[in-house]
Design a protein around this motif. Structure first.
Motif, PDB file in Angstrom:
ATOM      1  N   UNK A 303       0.824  -1.212   0.000  1.00  0.00           N
ATOM      2  CA  UNK A 303       0.000   0.000   0.000  1.00  0.00           C
ATOM      3  C   UNK A 303       0.857   1.259   0.000  1.00  0.00           C
ATOM      4  N   UNK A 304       2.046   1.183   0.620  1.00  0.00           N
ATOM      5  CA  UNK A 304       2.934   2.350   0.683  1.00  0.00           C
ATOM      6  C   UNK A 304       3.462   2.732  -0.696  1.00  0.00           C
ATOM      7  N   UNK A 305       3.397   1.803  -1.653  1.00  0.00           N
ATOM      8  CA  UNK A 305       3.958   2.047  -2.981  1.00  0.00           C
ATOM      9  C   UNK A 305       2.895   2.403  -4.015  1.00  0.00           C
ATOM     10  N   UNK A 306       1.672   2.582  -3.576  1.00  0.00           N
ATOM     11  CA  UNK A 306       0.587   2.934  -4.498  1.00  0.00           C
ATOM     12  C   UNK A 306       0.335   4.438  -4.422  1.00  0.00           C
ATOM     13  N   UNK A 307       0.439   5.156  -5.533  1.00  0.00           N
ATOM     14  CA  UNK A 307       0.261   6.614  -5.510  1.00  0.00           C
ATOM     15  C   UNK A 307      -1.182   7.017  -5.227  1.00  0.00           C
ATOM     16  N   UNK A 308      -1.326   8.203  -4.659  1.00  0.00           N
ATOM     17  CA  UNK A 308      -2.656   8.703  -4.314  1.00  0.00           C
ATOM     18  C   UNK A 308      -3.538   8.839  -5.547  1.00  0.00           C
ATOM     19  N   UNK A 309      -2.932   9.105  -6.714  1.00  0.00           N
ATOM     20  CA  UNK A 309      -3.725   9.251  -7.941  1.00  0.00           C
ATOM     21  C   UNK A 309      -4.467   7.952  -8.265  1.00  0.00           C
ATOM     22  N   UNK A 310      -3.841   6.800  -7.960  1.00  0.00           N
ATOM     23  CA  UNK A 310      -4.503   5.517  -8.189  1.00  0.00           C
ATOM     24  C   UNK A 310      -5.527   5.252  -7.101  1.00  0.00           C
ATOM     25  N   UNK A 311      -5.166   5.568  -5.868  1.00  0.00           N
ATOM     26  CA  UNK A 311      -6.083   5.349  -4.746  1.00  0.00           C
ATOM     27  C   UNK A 311      -7.351   6.178  -4.891  1.00  0.00           C
ATOM     28  N   UNK A 312      -7.231   7.357  -5.463  1.00  0.00           N
ATOM     29  CA  UNK A 312      -8.392   8.235  -5.630  1.00  0.00           C
ATOM     30  C   UNK A 312      -9.401   7.672  -6.627  1.00  0.00           C
ATOM     31  N   UNK A 313      -8.923   6.827  -7.547  1.00  0.00           N
ATOM     32  CA  UNK A 313      -9.783   6.338  -8.635  1.00  0.00           C
ATOM     33  C   UNK A 313     -10.261   4.903  -8.447  1.00  0.00           C
ATOM     34  N   UNK A 314      -9.753   4.224  -7.393  1.00  0.00           N
ATOM     35  CA  UNK A 314     -10.103   2.818  -7.201  1.00  0.00           C
ATOM     36  C   UNK A 314     -10.385   2.529  -5.729  1.00  0.00           C
ATOM     37  N   UNK A 315     -11.261   1.572  -5.457  1.00  0.00           N
ATOM     38  CA  UNK A 315     -11.545   1.183  -4.062  1.00  0.00           C
ATOM     39  C   UNK A 315     -10.461   0.219  -3.552  1.00  0.00           C
ATOM     40  N   UNK A 316      -9.352   0.795  -3.075  1.00  0.00           N
ATOM     41  CA  UNK A 316      -8.206  -0.011  -2.648  1.00  0.00           C
ATOM     42  C   UNK A 316      -8.188  -0.102  -1.121  1.00  0.00           C
ATOM     43  N   UNK A 317      -8.041  -1.320  -0.622  1.00  0.00           N
ATOM     44  CA  UNK A 317      -7.952  -1.561   0.817  1.00  0.00           C
ATOM     45  C   UNK A 317      -6.698  -2.385   1.112  1.00  0.00           C
ATOM     46  N   UNK A 318      -6.091  -2.157   2.261  1.00  0.00           N
ATOM     47  CA  UNK A 318      -4.985  -3.014   2.686  1.00  0.00           C
ATOM     48  C   UNK A 318      -5.423  -3.833   3.890  1.00  0.00           C
ATOM     49  N   UNK A 319      -4.765  -4.977   4.050  1.00  0.00           N
ATOM     50  CA  UNK A 319      -5.102  -5.900   5.127  1.00  0.00           C
ATOM     51  C   UNK A 319      -3.976  -5.881   6.166  1.00  0.00           C
ATOM     52  N   UNK A 320      -4.179  -5.210   7.299  1.00  0.00           N
ATOM     53  CA  UNK A 320      -3.132  -5.150   8.320  1.00  0.00           C
ATOM     54  C   UNK A 320      -2.888  -6.530   8.934  1.00  0.00           C
ATOM     55  N   UNK A 321      -1.639  -6.773   9.320  1.00  0.00           N
ATOM     56  CA  UNK A 321      -1.321  -8.011  10.023  1.00  0.00           C
ATOM     57  C   UNK A 321      -0.505  -7.691  11.266  1.00  0.00           C
ATOM     58  N   UNK A 322      -0.512  -8.602  12.214  1.00  0.00           N
ATOM     59  CA  UNK A 322       0.306  -8.449  13.409  1.00  0.00           C
ATOM     60  C   UNK A 322       0.695  -9.821  13.937  1.00  0.00           C
ATOM     61  N   UNK A 323       1.717  -9.833  14.791  1.00  0.00           N
ATOM     62  CA  UNK A 323       2.143 -11.076  15.415  1.00  0.00           C
ATOM     63  C   UNK A 323       1.253 -11.346  16.628  1.00  0.00           C
ATOM     64  N   UNK A 324       0.634 -12.505  16.654  1.00  0.00           N
ATOM     65  CA  UNK A 324      -0.161 -12.932  17.807  1.00  0.00           C
ATOM     66  C   UNK A 324       0.599 -14.064  18.490  1.00  0.00           C
ATOM     67  N   UNK A 325       1.081 -13.826  19.694  1.00  0.00           N
ATOM     68  CA  UNK A 325       1.895 -14.802  20.411  1.00  0.00           C
ATOM     69  C   UNK A 325       0.995 -15.902  20.964  1.00  0.00           C
ATOM     70  N   UNK A 326       1.380 -17.141  20.722  1.00  0.00           N
ATOM     71  CA  UNK A 326       0.565 -18.288  21.091  1.00  0.00           C
ATOM     72  C   UNK A 326       0.864 -18.803  22.503  1.00  0.00           C
ATOM     73  N   UNK A 327       0.003 -19.705  22.956  1.00  0.00           N
ATOM     74  CA  UNK A 327       0.150 -20.422  24.229  1.00  0.00           C
ATOM     75  C   UNK A 327       0.143 -19.492  25.440  1.00  0.00           C
ATOM     76  N   UNK A 328      -0.469 -18.309  25.287  1.00  0.00           N
ATOM     77  CA  UNK A 328      -0.554 -17.383  26.409  1.00  0.00           C
ATOM     78  C   UNK A 328       0.788 -16.865  26.886  1.00  0.00           C
ATOM     79  N   UNK A 329       1.806 -16.866  26.003  1.00  0.00           N
ATOM     80  CA  UNK A 329       3.153 -16.502  26.418  1.00  0.00           C
ATOM     81  C   UNK A 329       3.553 -15.071  26.054  1.00  0.00           C
ATOM     82  N   UNK A 330       2.577 -14.249  25.621  1.00  0.00           N
ATOM     83  CA  UNK A 330       2.895 -12.848  25.302  1.00  0.00           C
ATOM     84  C   UNK A 330       3.499 -12.109  26.493  1.00  0.00           C
TER      85      UNK A 330
END
Length: 347
Positions: A303-330
């Motif tokens: 998403x950081x590499x898509x210019x605003x001119x393209x974003x203005x003309x198309x319905x563009x969405x990004x999918x955020x991700x994160x690390x989820x620590x397993x086994x209750x060990x966060x």
């Protein structure tokens, strides 16, 4: 065919592994010199080439510390067209600073983010103004001696033979995991069988006594340039054009396939700089999806590499991700991170 060619290159891989081993031993014996600092310098790295989730782990660390520490992030700025020391601004373009540093700066605007090929030089310029430095992808940068290392492994890679480039995907041998302080096995399935966990722990413990944590990729809500979320209730009837320029888009494609009506995937190389011709291709492909309910989805990094001119003309969405620590060990991992930024120089 590609797999056959890679196996034919095994002699090259053995030579590569020998050269890497010799280089590491020269640093261990201080024939080649490393520079340490009198402030916490924490490295996030991996042994393989890309795709282990270093950026989400960087964000995880910043989320843990941002309210209590003045931490600067230093990155090489892979893929940028500039050189030398550069302070990243939220208004920068990815071609100037790299997509991952720009993503981090926009997500954590109060954090000082620097791009510089020479990490030692970068830290010298920062050390009087920050409480610590977090380095993304600097495990092989042995000219710098960190005070703490978070080493990442892709879950699937630990269930396969560890082979060096170009036959395999590893740029360091498994023995180098002994330089870690914490190991995080990323991209785990939702449920890790205890027997598999035991196999992984046994394999890593031959070389490292560092605590091992397990993490899965957690996906957030689809978001557009204005920060608005796509209505999850509409996903089941939505056709998606997925556009990716990352090392391993398969997990994301699989995630979307299970939740939307249909996915068409345009895949580009990691850190790919989109050309105007390619944006036209994306636009034409999207137009040919003959459905009213349709959107373009990409990764947060792309998403950081898509210019605003393209974003203005198309319905563009990004999918955020994160690390989820397993086994209750966060909490245990968070404690390790806190300790890392309380430590000082390396002797």
């Amino acid at each position: 065919m590609i797999h056959v060619v890679r196996w034919l290159l095994l002699p090259v891989s053995l030579l590569y592994a020998a050269v890497v081993w010799l280089r590491n031993r020269m640093y261990d014996l201080q024939i080649l010199k490393s520079t340490s600092f009198d402030l916490p310098v924490v490295v996030i790295g991996n042994l393989a080439v890309g795709g282990t989730g270093k950026s989400p782990m960087t964000e995880y660390v910043l989320s843990t510390l941002k309210q209590r520490r003045n931490i600067a992030v230093v990155s090489r700025g892979y893929g940028r067209k500039t050189k030398g020391f550069r302070i990243v601004k939220t208004t920068d373009q990815s071609v100037s600073v790299g997509d991952e540093p720009l993503q981090i700066k926009r997500k954590f605007p109060e954090t000082e983010v620097i791009v510089c090929e020479d990490r030692v030089l970068a830290i010298k310029q920062l050390r009087d103004t920050v409480d610590g430095v977090l380095l993304d992808d600097a495990f092989q940068h042995r000219a710098l001696k960190p005070s703490f290392v978070i080493l990442l492994f892709d879950y699937a890679s630990l269930l396969q033979p560890i082979l060096p480039l170009p036959t395999g995907n590893f740029r360091d041998t498994l023995v180098e995991s002994r330089r870690s302080d914490v190991i995080v096995v990323t991209k785990c399935p939702d449920h890790v069988d205890p027997s598999v966990k035991s196999v992984i722990a046994s394999r890593l413990s031959r070389y490292s006594h560092s605590p091992i944590f397990y993490a899965k990729t957690a996906y957030g809500h689809l978001k557009n340039a204005q920060g608005a979320h796509f209505d999850d209730k509409l996903l089941a009837d939505t056709h998606v054009l997925l556009v990716t320029g990352i090392a391993n888009p398969k997990p994301m494609a699989s995630y979307l396939t299970q939740r939307v009506k249909n996915v068409k995937h345009l895949r580009y190389n990691d850190h790919h700089h989109f050309t105007q011709r390619e944006f036209t291709e994306i636009s034409n492909t999207f137009r040919k999806i003959g459905r009213e309910q349709k959107i373009i989805v990409t990764t947060e990094k792309d998403f950081q590499r898509i210019p605003s001119s393209f974003l203005d003309r198309h319905p563009v969405y990004f999918l955020p991700i994160e690390q989820a620590i397993l086994f209750g060990e966060a909490p245990q991992l968070n404690t390790e991170i806190e300790k890392a930024f309380q430590s000082g120089s390396v002797n």
